[in-house]
Design a protein around this motif. Sequence first.
Motif, PDB file in Angstrom:
ATOM      1  N   TYR A   1      98.712 124.098 124.553  1.00  0.00           N
ATOM      2  CA  TYR A   1      97.538 124.297 123.941  1.00  0.00           C
ATOM      3  C   TYR A   1      96.382 124.270 124.356  1.00  0.00           C
ATOM      4  O   TYR A   1      95.934 123.733 125.451  1.00  0.00           O
ATOM      5  CB  TYR A   1      96.984 122.313 122.883  1.00  0.00           C
ATOM      6  CG  TYR A   1      95.565 122.720 122.625  1.00  0.00           C
ATOM      7  CD1 TYR A   1      95.494 122.838 121.069  1.00  0.00           C
ATOM      8  CD2 TYR A   1      95.413 121.277 123.416  1.00  0.00           C
ATOM      9  CE1 TYR A   1      94.189 122.270 121.103  1.00  0.00           C
ATOM     10  CE2 TYR A   1      94.282 121.426 123.071  1.00  0.00           C
ATOM     11  CZ  TYR A   1      93.455 121.709 122.186  1.00  0.00           C
ATOM     12  OH  TYR A   1      92.070 121.267 121.781  1.00  0.00           O
TER      13      TYR A   1
ATOM     14  N   LEU B   1      91.833 125.016 125.313  1.00  0.00           N
ATOM     15  CA  LEU B   1      90.855 124.971 125.003  1.00  0.00           C
ATOM     16  C   LEU B   1      90.213 125.175 126.237  1.00  0.00           C
ATOM     17  O   LEU B   1      90.287 124.961 127.507  1.00  0.00           O
ATOM     18  CB  LEU B   1      90.614 123.535 124.788  1.00  0.00           C
ATOM     19  CG  LEU B   1      89.401 122.773 124.622  1.00  0.00           C
ATOM     20  CD1 LEU B   1      89.393 122.399 123.480  1.00  0.00           C
ATOM     21  CD2 LEU B   1      89.148 121.258 124.993  1.00  0.00           C
TER      22      LEU B   1
ATOM     23  N   CYS C   1      94.483 116.762 119.136  1.00  0.00           N
ATOM     24  CA  CYS C   1      93.632 116.099 118.982  1.00  0.00           C
ATOM     25  C   CYS C   1      94.156 115.026 120.035  1.00  0.00           C
ATOM     26  O   CYS C   1      92.942 114.419 121.165  1.00  0.00           O
ATOM     27  CB  CYS C   1      94.007 115.781 117.971  1.00  0.00           C
ATOM     28  SG  CYS C   1      94.069 116.427 116.242  1.00  0.00           S
TER      29      CYS C   1
ATOM     30  N   CYS D   1      92.173 114.560 123.931  1.00  0.00           N
ATOM     31  CA  CYS D   1      91.040 114.217 123.253  1.00  0.00           C
ATOM     32  C   CYS D   1      90.648 112.277 122.893  1.00  0.00           C
ATOM     33  O   CYS D   1      90.119 111.561 123.317  1.00  0.00           O
ATOM     34  CB  CYS D   1      89.512 115.282 122.785  1.00  0.00           C
ATOM     35  SG  CYS D   1      89.472 116.748 123.847  1.00  0.00           S
ATOM     36  N   HIS D   2      91.452 112.794 121.467  1.00  0.00           N
ATOM     37  CA  HIS D   2      91.685 111.351 120.297  1.00  0.00           C
ATOM     38  C   HIS D   2      92.321 110.486 120.946  1.00  0.00           C
ATOM     39  O   HIS D   2      91.881 109.557 120.776  1.00  0.00           O
ATOM     40  CB  HIS D   2      91.320 111.989 119.167  1.00  0.00           C
ATOM     41  CG  HIS D   2      90.430 112.448 118.109  1.00  0.00           C
ATOM     42  ND1 HIS D   2      88.846 112.289 118.255  1.00  0.00           N
ATOM     43  CD2 HIS D   2      89.709 113.696 118.286  1.00  0.00           C
ATOM     44  CE1 HIS D   2      87.722 112.965 118.442  1.00  0.00           C
ATOM     45  NE2 HIS D   2      88.652 114.481 118.158  1.00  0.00           N
TER      46      HIS D   2
ATOM     47  N   THR E   1      79.168 109.054 118.588  1.00  0.00           N
ATOM     48  CA  THR E   1      78.852 109.333 117.201  1.00  0.00           C
ATOM     49  C   THR E   1      80.454 109.333 117.880  1.00  0.00           C
ATOM     50  O   THR E   1      81.190 109.661 116.992  1.00  0.00           O
ATOM     51  CB  THR E   1      78.796 109.759 116.769  1.00  0.00           C
ATOM     52  OG1 THR E   1      78.240 111.579 117.147  1.00  0.00           O
ATOM     53  CG2 THR E   1      77.384 109.702 116.447  1.00  0.00           C
TER      54      THR E   1
ATOM     55  N   SER F   1      78.514 117.465 117.775  1.00  0.00           N
ATOM     56  CA  SER F   1      78.786 117.842 119.893  1.00  0.00           C
ATOM     57  C   SER F   1      79.530 118.882 119.171  1.00  0.00           C
ATOM     58  O   SER F   1      81.320 119.212 118.625  1.00  0.00           O
ATOM     59  CB  SER F   1      79.470 116.599 120.372  1.00  0.00           C
ATOM     60  OG  SER F   1      79.947 117.376 121.457  1.00  0.00           O
TER      61      SER F   1
ATOM     62  N   MET G   1      83.750 119.089 119.912  1.00  0.00           N
ATOM     63  CA  MET G   1      84.743 119.196 118.778  1.00  0.00           C
ATOM     64  C   MET G   1      84.515 119.997 118.853  1.00  0.00           C
ATOM     65  O   MET G   1      84.704 120.828 118.020  1.00  0.00           O
ATOM     66  CB  MET G   1      84.473 118.050 118.281  1.00  0.00           C
ATOM     67  CG  MET G   1      85.777 117.774 116.529  1.00  0.00           C
ATOM     68  SD  MET G   1      86.749 117.741 116.719  1.00  0.00           S
ATOM     69  CE  MET G   1      88.399 118.432 115.176  1.00  0.00           C
TER      70      MET G   1
HETATM   71  C1  HEC Z   1      87.886 118.751 123.341  1.00  0.00           C
HETATM   72  C2  HEC Z   1      88.259 117.925 122.657  1.00  0.00           C
HETATM   73  C3  HEC Z   1      88.241 117.375 121.282  1.00  0.00           C
HETATM   74  C4  HEC Z   1      89.602 117.456 121.074  1.00  0.00           C
HETATM   75  C5  HEC Z   1      90.842 118.457 121.416  1.00  0.00           C
HETATM   76  C6  HEC Z   1      89.643 116.806 119.625  1.00  0.00           C
HETATM   77  N1  HEC Z   1      88.688 116.793 119.237  1.00  0.00           N
HETATM   78 FE1  HEC Z   1      87.903 115.818 117.661  1.00  0.00          FE
HETATM   79  N2  HEC Z   1      85.909 115.447 118.645  1.00  0.00           N
HETATM   80  C7  HEC Z   1      85.754 115.319 120.010  1.00  0.00           C
HETATM   81  C8  HEC Z   1      84.021 115.084 119.987  1.00  0.00           C
HETATM   82  C9  HEC Z   1      83.901 114.696 121.274  1.00  0.00           C
HETATM   83  C10 HEC Z   1      84.401 114.315 119.240  1.00  0.00           C
HETATM   84  C11 HEC Z   1      82.896 113.517 118.170  1.00  0.00           C
HETATM   85  C12 HEC Z   1      81.736 114.686 118.233  1.00  0.00           C
HETATM   86  C13 HEC Z   1      79.726 113.872 117.416  1.00  0.00           C
HETATM   87  O1  HEC Z   1      80.584 112.475 117.107  1.00  0.00           O
HETATM   88  O2  HEC Z   1      79.517 114.593 117.698  1.00  0.00           O
HETATM   89  C14 HEC Z   1      85.317 114.434 117.913  1.00  0.00           C
HETATM   90  C15 HEC Z   1      84.839 114.571 116.512  1.00  0.00           C
HETATM   91  C16 HEC Z   1      85.543 114.375 115.508  1.00  0.00           C
HETATM   92  C17 HEC Z   1      86.140 113.866 113.944  1.00  0.00           C
HETATM   93  C18 HEC Z   1      84.431 113.647 113.431  1.00  0.00           C
HETATM   94  C19 HEC Z   1      84.570 111.843 113.294  1.00  0.00           C
HETATM   95  C20 HEC Z   1      83.471 111.134 112.456  1.00  0.00           C
HETATM   96  O3  HEC Z   1      83.164 110.597 113.076  1.00  0.00           O
HETATM   97  O4  HEC Z   1      82.857 112.191 111.629  1.00  0.00           O
HETATM   98  C21 HEC Z   1      87.305 114.833 113.614  1.00  0.00           C
HETATM   99  C22 HEC Z   1      87.523 113.713 111.948  1.00  0.00           C
HETATM  100  C23 HEC Z   1      88.043 114.660 114.488  1.00  0.00           C
HETATM  101  N3  HEC Z   1      87.394 115.476 115.649  1.00  0.00           N
HETATM  102  C24 HEC Z   1      89.309 115.717 114.410  1.00  0.00           C
HETATM  103  C25 HEC Z   1      89.555 115.912 115.688  1.00  0.00           C
HETATM  104  C26 HEC Z   1      91.226 116.383 115.209  1.00  0.00           C
HETATM  105  C27 HEC Z   1      92.038 116.435 114.313  1.00  0.00           C
HETATM  106  C28 HEC Z   1      91.867 117.179 116.248  1.00  0.00           C
HETATM  107  C29 HEC Z   1      93.037 117.657 116.469  1.00  0.00           C
HETATM  108  C30 HEC Z   1      93.392 118.713 115.410  1.00  0.00           C
HETATM  109  C31 HEC Z   1      90.531 117.411 117.179  1.00  0.00           C
HETATM  110  N4  HEC Z   1      89.612 116.202 116.682  1.00  0.00           N
HETATM  111  C32 HEC Z   1      90.455 117.419 118.452  1.00  0.00           C
HETATM  112  C33 HEC Z   1      86.383 116.168 120.642  1.00  0.00           C
HETATM  113  C34 HEC Z   1      87.874 116.852 120.450  1.00  0.00           C
END
Ligand code: HEC
Length: 405
Positions: free
Chosen positions: A17, A19, A74, A77-78, A97, A129, A132
């Motif tokens: 994966y 990024l 995911c 990061c998550h 956030t 941001s 994401m």
């Molecule tokens: C490179 C790091 C990264 C990866 C990989 C990533 N995310 Fe995120 N994600 C973030 C960040 C940073 C935020 C916060 C954005 C903000 O709040 O401004 C976010 C926010 C989100 C949100 C929004 C949550 C809300 O409060 O509304 C969701 C849903 C989400 N991610 C789902 C996923 C899923 C499902 C995957 C995998 C398929 C994934 N993310 C992969 C970094 C990542």
Amino acid sequence: MATARAVSVEIDSRARYHLTITLPASGRAGRLLFLVALWPPSIFLAQAPQTTAPAPSASELKLDTGKQIYEAACIGCHGPGGRGQPQTTLGFEPPATFPDFSDCPTSTPERTFDWRATIHEGGRGRGFSEIMPSFAEALTVEQIDKVAKYLRTLCSEPDWPLGELNLPRPLITEKAFPETETILTMAANANGADALSSNLTYEQRFGVKNHFELSVPVNFSEQGAGTWIGGIGDMVLGVKRVLAHSSRTGSIFSVQGEVSAPTGNREKGLGSGVTTFETFGAFGQILPHFSFFQIQAGVELPTDTDKAPKAVFWRTALGRTFTQHQNFGRSWSPMVEILADRDLETGADTNWDIVPEMQVTLNKRQHIRVNIGIRTPINNTAGRSTQVMVYALWDRFDGGLREGW
Ligand code: HEC
């Protein structure tokens, strides 16, 4: 740290994966390109053994369940359980956030529908941001649905009403969902005596199932020959509590108690001059095809019936939400409300009104909305004007007024 300019994501044929985060030029370091290869956990190691056999392509990867997709794409990061990786692992400063999906108070008010839009469009598409990434290329819509549903399972306390039950707010009918919102409603008479009323409502969620609200009306009316008077009306304090909710049936039922204080000047027609208790039940039901209906019914009990009569009211709203850009964009929710109220006095008639209206989300994050409609009396039109009504709504839970545009 500088904010990322562009983020792209892909899952390659060897189940890795990737990024890529491109940062803006900063000092003599110039333009930086970060390549983060997050190696998926054991499931892929089992899938792609160190043999001479050809590596599976992305479409052959085992990305069947939401959990598998989460762990592949995911978790980097998550974090495990959706709690977010520690900052040392992340390599970027998480925005304020940044979600913790296991935290019920902050994750349950969100709608899975909005989560899937953020996953598809990336943070940029929804005013979050840009770190994401957008998964529009790397995952199919079905896979996005699965991983969004998986996020839902990460809060394990079933008492919290889910954001799906938070239906679009009608102009008059009160919702059953406990909110963290500020709403400014205005109504102007389209015929009859000139009058303009406005109402600022502040709602704040507390505990698992409650909210309190404070409503401050400001009214203006023409007292003949171009003379307008205006001032504060009767302020209302209320508490709502959810009594029952089910995401399986798509239903939610709440009760609310309110007290209206005689802060408005009765002589000038700005207030009732009497303290009034009000109680009502509110019910919301999700219907197929993004349709819904909402009912509110209650009673007003003034402490002095010489000044204002006891009254009952019944309100209902039927609507449907249409979302642009294959369900990932702006939402339009046409609704029609039917309103009835009757003073509890012998010989009193029931007043009926109809309100066709349209609610639309204004910003990318969809937490600033407006609704505009026309309230028309169906019967007893004497002394009851047709009104143009509009509200602006700010869902404070999703961010500041100027965020997410
Ligand atoms: C490179 C790091 C990264 C990866 C990989 C990533 N995310 Fe995120 N994600 C973030 C960040 C940073 C935020 C916060 C954005 C903000 O709040 O401004 C976010 C926010 C989100 C949100 C929004 C949550 C809300 O409060 O509304 C969701 C849903 C989400 N991610 C789902 C996923 C899923 C499902 C995957 C995998 C398929 C994934 N993310 C992969 C970094 C990542």
